[in-house]
Motif scaffolding. Structure first.
Motif, mmCIF file in Angstrom:
data_model
loop_
_atom_site.group_PDB
_atom_site.id
_atom_site.type_symbol
_atom_site.label_atom_id
_atom_site.label_comp_id
_atom_site.label_asym_id
_atom_site.label_seq_id
_atom_site.Cartn_x
_atom_site.Cartn_y
_atom_site.Cartn_z
ATOM 1 N N ILE A 12 -1.029 7.298 1.506
ATOM 2 C CA ILE A 12 -1.562 5.512 1.209
ATOM 3 C C ILE A 12 -0.127 4.636 0.807
ATOM 4 O O ILE A 12 -0.048 3.850 0.498
ATOM 5 N N LEU A 209 -12.254 -3.844 0.048
ATOM 6 C CA LEU A 209 -12.292 -3.853 1.502
ATOM 7 C C LEU A 209 -12.500 -5.645 1.574
ATOM 8 O O LEU A 209 -11.937 -5.707 2.501
ATOM 9 N N ILE A 212 -9.275 -5.962 2.147
ATOM 10 C CA ILE A 212 -7.930 -5.242 3.755
ATOM 11 C C ILE A 212 -8.983 -6.398 4.712
ATOM 12 O O ILE A 212 -7.902 -5.838 5.257
ATOM 13 N N SER A 222 -10.324 -2.349 9.257
ATOM 14 C CA SER A 222 -10.730 -2.240 8.554
ATOM 15 C C SER A 222 -11.545 -1.267 7.813
ATOM 16 O O SER A 222 -10.996 -0.018 7.000
ATOM 17 N N LEU A 225 -9.853 1.874 8.768
ATOM 18 C CA LEU A 225 -8.564 2.417 7.999
ATOM 19 C C LEU A 225 -8.991 3.096 6.807
ATOM 20 O O LEU A 225 -8.656 4.258 6.504
ATOM 21 N N ILE A 226 -10.180 2.838 6.164
ATOM 22 C CA ILE A 226 -11.442 3.558 5.314
ATOM 23 C C ILE A 226 -12.234 4.799 5.716
ATOM 24 O O ILE A 226 -11.992 5.469 4.869
ATOM 25 N N ARG A 228 -10.722 6.177 7.755
ATOM 26 C CA ARG A 228 -9.455 7.893 7.992
ATOM 27 C C ARG A 228 -9.483 8.230 9.559
ATOM 28 O O ARG A 228 -8.622 8.810 9.715
ATOM 29 N N VAL A 232 -2.624 2.881 7.804
ATOM 30 C CA VAL A 232 -2.191 1.925 7.982
ATOM 31 C C VAL A 232 -1.013 1.042 8.264
ATOM 32 O O VAL A 232 -1.644 -0.032 9.413
ATOM 33 N N THR A 268 -2.205 -3.884 2.841
ATOM 34 C CA THR A 268 -3.701 -3.495 3.415
ATOM 35 C C THR A 268 -3.002 -1.802 2.747
ATOM 36 O O THR A 268 -4.214 -1.392 2.797
ATOM 37 N N ALA A 272 -6.592 -0.159 0.695
ATOM 38 C CA ALA A 272 -7.107 0.259 1.331
ATOM 39 C C ALA A 272 -7.408 1.838 -0.221
ATOM 40 O O ALA A 272 -7.588 2.361 -0.154
ATOM 41 N N HIS A 276 -11.226 3.485 -1.800
ATOM 42 C CA HIS A 276 -10.995 4.933 -2.082
ATOM 43 C C HIS A 276 -10.949 5.194 -3.737
ATOM 44 O O HIS A 276 -12.199 6.415 -3.759
#
Length: 291
Positions: A12, A209, A212, A222, A225-226, A228, A232, A268, A272, A276
């Motif tokens: 990231i 969040l 994003i 979104s 992405l979070i 995984r 990105v 973005t 992210a 995390h």
């Protein structure tokens, strides 16, 4: 000087840091509260650098502080700038350490997100944030499909259907897609499932969040992405699918396209990383270190 310590978050941060010197251009179509938050966060665009060294320290309650020389960093609202864990403190300190002669606040996305979480300029609670996020589900980018041209119809089906299938299976919900201007009818059960899931995030993580979601105009991308499931780069490309199709068909002003793409990736990626880092459990961290 502080050295970046992002080895555990390299995927990231590598997407984020190359664009740290580029100017932030706000996204279009944001909700009113996000527009207010953006205006609040970028009220001061640039300022002459007034410090030499950046350090972090642990203060009361185990919270971490950012020190500019011997002065403690504060938020635009006047609060002491504190973050919940060391990893986020290092990430924020790295943003300040990377600044040159002039402080370009619009490049400091993690600092901005922390300021927003600390000052809460729109004065919302978790439930209000979740409600705002779920409104994006009703107008989610990948749920709206075109009826023509055939090439774009096929592209949307081939690229968007797999992520839509993934999230329906992942959360055991029904979402669907539609070419109607009204969009798909999202079942109440689906909304409730996502409400419960979003409620599992703390206030800080929800701040990231939501950020994003406003960038990608998509709850689905979104969460992909979070979780995984998407990188990105993939999430950004999928959010711009129609634009990319038109560019390939009709051409574009190259520098403008690259600028927009880089900016969206940077924002973005920062969002992210923020989610995390603010979701990190100290207990889990200690266990991983012991293992």
């Amino acid at each position: 000087m502080l050295r970046p310590l992002f080895r555990n978050y390299s995927q990231i941060s590598q997407a984020l840091l190359p664009f740290a010197s580029r100017k932030l251009r706000h996204g279009q179509g944001l909700t009113t509260h996000c527009q207010r938050a953006n205006a609040y966060a970028s009220a001061t665009i640039e300022r002459k650098k007034f410090y030499e060294d950046v350090t972090i320290s642990q203060g009361e309650g185990g919270l971490y502080e950012i020190n500019l020389d011997r002065r403690k960093l504060k938020t635009p609202g006047g609060k002491l700038f504190t973050v919940p864990n060391e990893a986020l403190a290092i990430a924020v300190a790295t943003e300040w350490d990377a600044q040159k002669d002039t402080l370009k606040f619009y490049t400091m996305h993690l600092t901005t997100l922390c300021n927003t979480a600390l000052d809460n300029p729109t004065q919302r609670d978790k439930n209000q944030m979740i409600t705002a996020a779920l409104k994006f589900l009703e107008t989610d980018t990948i749920c709206y499909r075109v009826e023509e041209p055939p090439g774009l119809v096929d592209l949307q089906k081939n690229e968007w259907d797999p992520i839509l299938d993934w999230i329906e299976n992942r959360y055991n919900v029904v979402i669907g897609s539609s070419s109607s201007i009204m969009g798909p009818q999202i079942p109440e059960e689906t909304k409730e499932t996502f409400h419960q899931h979003l409620n599992s995030y703390n206030f800080w993580s929800l701040t990231g969040l939501e950020y994003i979601i406003t960038q990608l105009k998509s709850v689905i991308l979104s969460l992909g992405l979070i979780d995984r499931h998407l990188t990105v780069e993939q999430a950004v490309l999928l959010s711009r699918l129609e634009e990319e199709y038109q560019i390939k068909r009709w051409g574009n002003v190259e520098w403008a396209h690259d600028y927009d793409m880089y900016e969206l990736r940077a924002r973005t990626a920062a969002g992210a990383l923020f989610v995390h880092l603010t979701s990190e459990s100290a207990t889990v961290k200690r266990k991983l270190l012991q293992d």
